[in-house]
Write a protein that holds these residues in place. Sequence first.
Motif, short mmCIF file in Angstrom:
data_model
loop_
_atom_site.label_atom_id
_atom_site.label_comp_id
_atom_site.label_asym_id
_atom_site.label_seq_id
_atom_site.Cartn_x
_atom_site.Cartn_y
_atom_site.Cartn_z
N VAL A 135 -3.85 2.83 -3.94
CA VAL A 135 -3.96 4.43 -3.97
C VAL A 135 -3.02 4.97 -2.82
O VAL A 135 -2.58 4.16 -1.80
N ASP A 136 -2.64 6.15 -2.87
CA ASP A 136 -1.75 6.89 -1.91
C ASP A 136 -2.74 7.17 -0.62
O ASP A 136 -2.07 6.74 0.47
N ASP A 137 -3.90 7.51 -0.59
CA ASP A 137 -4.74 7.74 0.29
C ASP A 137 -6.02 6.89 0.18
O ASP A 137 -6.73 6.85 -0.54
N PRO A 138 -6.08 5.70 0.93
CA PRO A 138 -7.23 4.84 1.00
C PRO A 138 -8.58 5.23 1.88
O PRO A 138 -9.54 4.55 1.79
N ILE A 144 -8.74 -4.13 0.29
CA ILE A 144 -8.62 -5.50 0.06
C ILE A 144 -7.77 -6.09 1.09
O ILE A 144 -6.39 -5.90 1.21
N VAL A 145 -8.12 -7.27 1.85
CA VAL A 145 -7.39 -8.19 2.63
C VAL A 145 -7.00 -9.41 2.07
O VAL A 145 -7.65 -9.98 1.64
N ALA A 154 -10.99 -11.19 2.32
CA ALA A 154 -11.92 -10.37 2.52
C ALA A 154 -11.73 -8.65 1.92
O ALA A 154 -10.90 -8.29 1.49
N ILE A 155 -13.04 -8.08 2.04
CA ILE A 155 -12.97 -6.67 1.73
C ILE A 155 -13.59 -6.18 2.84
O ILE A 155 -14.82 -6.44 3.46
N VAL A 156 -13.09 -5.07 3.65
CA VAL A 156 -13.55 -4.57 4.90
C VAL A 156 -13.67 -3.08 4.71
O VAL A 156 -13.05 -2.39 4.22
N GLU A 163 -7.45 -0.66 13.03
CA GLU A 163 -6.36 0.08 12.63
C GLU A 163 -5.30 -0.44 11.71
O GLU A 163 -4.84 0.20 10.58
N GLU A 164 -5.03 -1.70 12.00
CA GLU A 164 -4.37 -2.28 11.13
C GLU A 164 -4.73 -2.56 9.36
O GLU A 164 -4.09 -2.26 8.56
N THR A 165 -6.00 -2.64 9.35
CA THR A 165 -6.82 -3.06 8.37
C THR A 165 -7.03 -1.61 7.36
O THR A 165 -6.71 -1.38 6.28
N ALA A 166 -7.06 -0.51 8.28
CA ALA A 166 -7.29 0.74 7.73
C ALA A 166 -5.92 1.26 7.17
O ALA A 166 -6.09 1.99 6.20
N ALA A 167 -4.83 0.64 7.34
CA ALA A 167 -3.57 1.00 6.96
C ALA A 167 -3.18 0.38 5.47
O ALA A 167 -2.22 0.72 4.79
#
Length: 249
Positions: A135-138, A144-145, A154-156, A163-167
Amino acid sequence: MNKCAVILAGGEGKRMKMNKPKPLAEVLDEPMLKWVINSVKKAGIEKICIVKGFGKEYIEEFVKTLDFPVETVYQAERLGTGHAVMQAKAFLNENSGSVVILNGDAPFMDSDTIKNSFELHIADNNAATVISAKVDDPTGYGRIVRDENGNLSAIVEQKDADEETAAINEVNSGGFWFDTEKLLSVLDEIKSDNKAGEYYLPDALKLLLKKNEKIEAYTAESSDTVLGANDPAQLKELEEIALNKGYRC
């Protein structure tokens, strides 16, 4: 091949300004829950269980309007998706094989996505298969890691993401295929030791991974599969998407 579906429909529609459960909010004059059920039926799944919660009497009335049998179970307290699925343990014990778990307020989860993810799930002998989308905006979605080899690790959830995962822009649609027996083997081990104090269904994946079970993510062709609505404006957006793309319940 035995398969069944559990549809989560216990959410409250407070921001929708309605006194019914959110999955009964309508897109093109049909409840979002009916869109999901129709996709499940078109995917060849006959055995369906709806987890009801807030406004359970409205779900019970809705089920009476269907011309095929659907079971319901009651989640008295809304303590997360894992907790919701725990309420359906009797249904799962009665239906061996594979189970798809879907959100009742994601009307564009289509039958092809359900079927194609099931085919991957069976072909690769997975313990679980996550339906994901890019998606454009998660914002707001579980991320999905993947590891360095591209395998799901993982799913976080948004609340727990650094911050890294949120990107990451590949997100959990809220749809999962599980080997039913393997899901039941870890369901009661899910803990609520997170910031929301809830039992997350994706934590079942962590438990299965610890047992060296195989888990994959099937990436849906359309990002629309993850879409839902939390307020009237978002519901209107869903209607516009359905009209523009020719989606039908």
